[in-house]
Design a protein around this motif. Structure first.
Motif, PDB file in Angstrom:
ATOM      1  N   ASP A   1       0.837  -1.202   0.000  1.00 22.70           N
ATOM      2  CA  ASP A   1       0.000   0.000   0.000  1.00 22.70           C
ATOM      3  C   ASP A   1       0.874   1.254   0.000  1.00 22.70           C
ATOM      4  O   ASP A   1       0.573   2.227  -0.693  1.00 22.70           O
ATOM      5  CB  ASP A   1      -0.942   0.015   1.208  1.00 22.70           C
ATOM      6  CG  ASP A   1      -2.053  -1.015   1.089  1.00 22.70           C
ATOM      7  OD1 ASP A   1      -2.336  -1.493  -0.034  1.00 22.70           O
ATOM      8  OD2 ASP A   1      -2.652  -1.353   2.135  1.00 22.70           O
ATOM      9  N   LEU A   2       1.958   1.214   0.772  1.00 20.41           N
ATOM     10  CA  LEU A   2       2.877   2.347   0.817  1.00 20.41           C
ATOM     11  C   LEU A   2       3.501   2.584  -0.555  1.00 20.41           C
ATOM     12  O   LEU A   2       3.598   3.723  -1.022  1.00 20.41           O
ATOM     13  CB  LEU A   2       3.957   2.106   1.874  1.00 20.41           C
ATOM     14  CG  LEU A   2       4.962   3.230   2.110  1.00 20.41           C
ATOM     15  CD1 LEU A   2       4.262   4.494   2.591  1.00 20.41           C
ATOM     16  CD2 LEU A   2       6.012   2.780   3.120  1.00 20.41           C
TER      17      LEU A   2
ATOM     18  N   ARG B   1       2.235   1.668  -3.469  1.00 17.98           N
ATOM     19  CA  ARG B   1       1.178   2.135  -4.373  1.00 17.98           C
ATOM     20  C   ARG B   1       0.859   3.615  -4.155  1.00 17.98           C
ATOM     21  O   ARG B   1       0.435   4.307  -5.077  1.00 17.98           O
ATOM     22  CB  ARG B   1      -0.079   1.279  -4.228  1.00 17.98           C
ATOM     23  CG  ARG B   1       0.024  -0.054  -4.974  1.00 17.98           C
ATOM     24  CD  ARG B   1      -1.318  -0.782  -5.036  1.00 17.98           C
ATOM     25  NE  ARG B   1      -1.742  -1.255  -3.722  1.00 17.98           N
ATOM     26  CZ  ARG B   1      -1.303  -2.353  -3.136  1.00 17.98           C
ATOM     27  NH1 ARG B   1      -0.423  -3.110  -3.728  1.00 17.98           N
ATOM     28  NH2 ARG B   1      -1.744  -2.707  -1.943  1.00 17.98           N
ATOM     29  N   SER B   2       1.101   4.106  -2.932  1.00 15.10           N
ATOM     30  CA  SER B   2       0.832   5.528  -2.674  1.00 15.10           C
ATOM     31  C   SER B   2       1.792   6.435  -3.444  1.00 15.10           C
ATOM     32  O   SER B   2       1.542   7.633  -3.566  1.00 15.10           O
ATOM     33  CB  SER B   2       0.903   5.823  -1.169  1.00 15.10           C
ATOM     34  OG  SER B   2       2.235   5.794  -0.702  1.00 15.10           O
TER      35      SER B   2
ATOM     36  N   ASP C   1       1.158   7.815  -8.281  1.00 16.90           N
ATOM     37  CA  ASP C   1       0.797   9.076  -8.933  1.00 16.90           C
ATOM     38  C   ASP C   1       2.002  10.008  -9.053  1.00 16.90           C
ATOM     39  O   ASP C   1       2.207  10.634 -10.093  1.00 16.90           O
ATOM     40  CB  ASP C   1      -0.341   9.778  -8.177  1.00 16.90           C
ATOM     41  CG  ASP C   1      -1.678   9.067  -8.344  1.00 16.90           C
ATOM     42  OD1 ASP C   1      -1.828   8.264  -9.297  1.00 16.90           O
ATOM     43  OD2 ASP C   1      -2.576   9.323  -7.514  1.00 16.90           O
TER      44      ASP C   1
END
Length: 136
Positions: free
Chosen positions: A91-92, A94-95, A98
């Motif tokens: 998750d980290l 994937r953050s 962008d």
């Protein structure tokens, strides 16, 4: 007149060394390309290497170890014959997609302009060399 100092190292002085270290990691070209590549989903080592043009086996291994250490990706080894290992973003990790995509998109959008500036710099030089060339 007093000199005005600004920037993130001044905004977070107690954390500036750590901020620089993290920015060095996530701003590295191989990290950017690895995170971008894994944004579509988990991949095996050989597929990652084939997808990231120009990365050596040593550099990919080193990049993956650093990203795993920092908690940005996971390494999953499957007890199969032949052995299978897959890498996936946490998750980290994937953050960061962008931000990483924005940097890559910026590089593509300004590729021609930067190439032109580099060519002009080759002709005229930069800094003191440019000043000497224009004075002479």
């Amino acid at each position: 007149m007093a000199r005005q100092i600004s920037g993130p190292c001044q905004e977070w002085p107690e954390d500036s060394a750590f901020v620089r270290e993290v920015l060095d990691r996530i701003g590295d070209k191989w990290t950017v390309l690895t995170i971008s590549t894994l944004s579509a989903g988990s991949l095996r080592y050989s597929d990652l290497q084939a997808s990231i043009v120009g990365i050596s086996q040593r550099m990919l291994t080193q990049t993956l170890k650093h990203l795993e250490r920092d908690g940005l990706l996971t390494r999953t080894a499957y007890a199969e014959v032949p052995p299978r290992v897959e890498y996936a973003l946490t998750d980290l990790g994937r953050s960061l997609i962008d931000a990483v995509r924005a940097m890559a998109d910026w590089a593509v959008a300004h590729n021609g302009e930067i190439a032109g500036n580099r060519a002009a710099s080759e002709r005229t030089g930069v800094g003191r060399a440019k000043a000497r060339a224009s004075a002479g």
